[in-house]
Design a protein around this motif. Structure first.
Motif, PDB file in Angstrom:
ATOM      1  N   ASP A  67      41.529  40.461  42.461  1.00 13.44           N
ATOM      2  CA  ASP A  67      42.827  39.952  42.922  1.00 13.44           C
ATOM      3  C   ASP A  67      43.706  39.625  41.726  1.00 13.44           C
ATOM      4  O   ASP A  67      43.232  39.144  40.701  1.00 13.44           O
ATOM      5  N   ALA A  72      41.724  39.555  47.469  1.00  8.65           N
ATOM      6  CA  ALA A  72      40.795  38.492  47.888  1.00  8.65           C
ATOM      7  C   ALA A  72      41.487  37.502  48.817  1.00  8.65           C
ATOM      8  O   ALA A  72      41.321  36.298  48.720  1.00  8.65           O
ATOM      9  N   VAL A 101      50.427  42.072  51.552  1.00  7.85           N
ATOM     10  CA  VAL A 101      51.790  42.584  51.387  1.00  7.85           C
ATOM     11  C   VAL A 101      52.038  43.041  49.961  1.00  7.85           C
ATOM     12  O   VAL A 101      53.164  43.240  49.545  1.00  7.85           O
TER      13      VAL A 101
END
Ligand code: FAD
Length: 359
Positions: free
Chosen positions: A44, A22, A129
């Motif tokens: 998330d 998110a 990432v």
């Protein structure tokens, strides 16, 4: 507003799509799917939406978002959430996606660390990432106290009231919680490895005043071991910056050593990777597994630039590809939000409202 599921379902819940991540790009994906009438669940591992913008640089200004000459990073996230509101995405926050598996019916099972199980027709990975994990205290035996006496984030400030509290770190989180809990904890020690702090100068100045007033102590050095008595944490051994060995009394430790991204389970879901990123094509932003798409910082393709702007473009094209994957028989044509009655209905700005899932 957004729905928050109350409890994890044992049997997978059937949903149209799942977005993993998110951050800004995942949030814009809600919007782009919503314009095409496709509903979504978004997951998330962080307790709030916003990805790197919220977690790493909320107060920094961004200057390269089209039509916004300057926009705070948190402000950008707030605006994206506002823009996505009409599409009523279901948010599953504070849960890491641990499993993605293709089912015999061609759909995908998505499972999280909190036990949420969703069966989705398509998945869009916007995992940046990787999922952010707190840097842990690197002390032997510390894991036995994590979640009880040793914490890496504050869920309820009251848990630290009346405690002998040791806070580790020199950034904003460490200093903010030092200032917030000083006077509420029974005793408070701030441990930082050097005299320079990364935190806001005003917070550092206030902390030094509290030290001068005798309300807390500041120690420069590094923790070397956990001290226990009868199985309970009673403090940490510390090697002072001046070389002295110290014992610091504490029944609660809060360590703020920052977050580091972990690609983690994504590397195990069977998609082709290149330098820790998911390889996609630039038409659909589809991974090597049909039905799983990847957008934003997590993907790679020739010429990829890890910019929010690039992620927004990828989300727009991926939405059309997701639509084609879910409804291959449906004819696709481009519509403008300015003039399309169906899009305006979906946005709730037309005469009548429609609902996600109506195609
Ligand atoms: C200091 C700084 C300044 C920057 N300034 C700019 C700028 O000026 N302009 C610009 O365009 N870009 C800028 N960037 C880059 C920009 O922030 C990124 O390109 C952008 O955040 C990428 O968005 P994303 O949604 O792809 O990923 P992210 O923002 O990284 O969000 C990914 C989300 O996925 C979640 N996630 C990952 N794996 C899982 C999992 N398995 N389960 C559940 N959740 C998971 C993570 O917790 C995270 O919240 C900056 C970056 C930094 C660090």
């Amino acid at each position: 507003m957004f729905q928050t599921p109350s409890a994890a379902d044992a049997a997978p819940k059937t949903v149209e799509t799942v977005i993993i991540g998110a951050g800004p790009v995942g949030l814009f994906q809600i919007f782009e799917l919503g314009l095409l009438g496709i509903s979504t669940h978004i997951i998330d591992s962080l307790p709030q939406a916003g990805g790197q913008c919220t977690e790493l640089y909320p107060d920094k200004p961004i200057y390269d978002i089209p039509a916004l000459p300057v926009c705070g990073a948190q402000e950008l996230i707030d605006r994206l959430l506002e823009q996505a509101k009409p599409f009523h995405a279901t948010f599953h926050l504070g849960q890491e996606v641990t499993e993605v598996r293709r089912l015999e019916n061609g759909k995908f099972l998505v499972a999280t660390s909190a036990g949420t199980r969703l069966e989705a027709g398509a998945i869009i990975i916007a995992a940046g990432v990787g999922s952010f994990q707190p840097r842990r205290l690197a002390l032997p035996g510390v894991e036995a106290f994590e979640g009880t006496s040793v914490h890496y984030r504050v869920k309820t400030a009251g848990d630290f009231h009346g405690r002998d509290l040791l806070i580790c770190g020199g950034g904003d989180s460490a200093l903010d919680w030092t200032l917030a809990l000083c006077g509420k904890a029974r005793s408070l020690t701030l441990l930082h490895r050097r005299a320079e702090f990364r935190a806001a100068p005003a917070s550092v100045a206030r902390m030094r005043e509290l030290v001068d007033e005798g309300k807390m102590q500041l120690l420069l050095g590094a923790a070397t071991a956990v001290r226990t008595e009868d199985g309970a944490l009673v403090g940490l051994d510390v090697q002072g910056a001046d070389g002295r060995e110290l014992q610091v009394k504490a029944d609660r430790v809060l360590a703020f050593y920052g977050l580091h991204p972990k690609l983690g389970p994504i590397a195990e879901w069977g998609m082709e990777l290149e330098k820790r990123a998911l390889k996609v094509d630039t038409e659909k932003f589809q991974t090597s597994v049909p039905g799983i798409f990847a957008i934003g910082d997590i993907n790679t393709y020739p010429g990829k630039k890890k910019l929010i702007l690039s992620g927004f473009h990828e989300a727009a094209l991926a939405a059309f590809a997701v639509q084609h994957h879910l409804f291959p028989e449906k004819r696709q044509f481009l519509q403008y939000t300015t003039t399309s009655p169906i899009m305006q209905k979906r946005l709730g700005v037309g005469d009548a409202e429609t609902h996600p899932g109506e195609h």
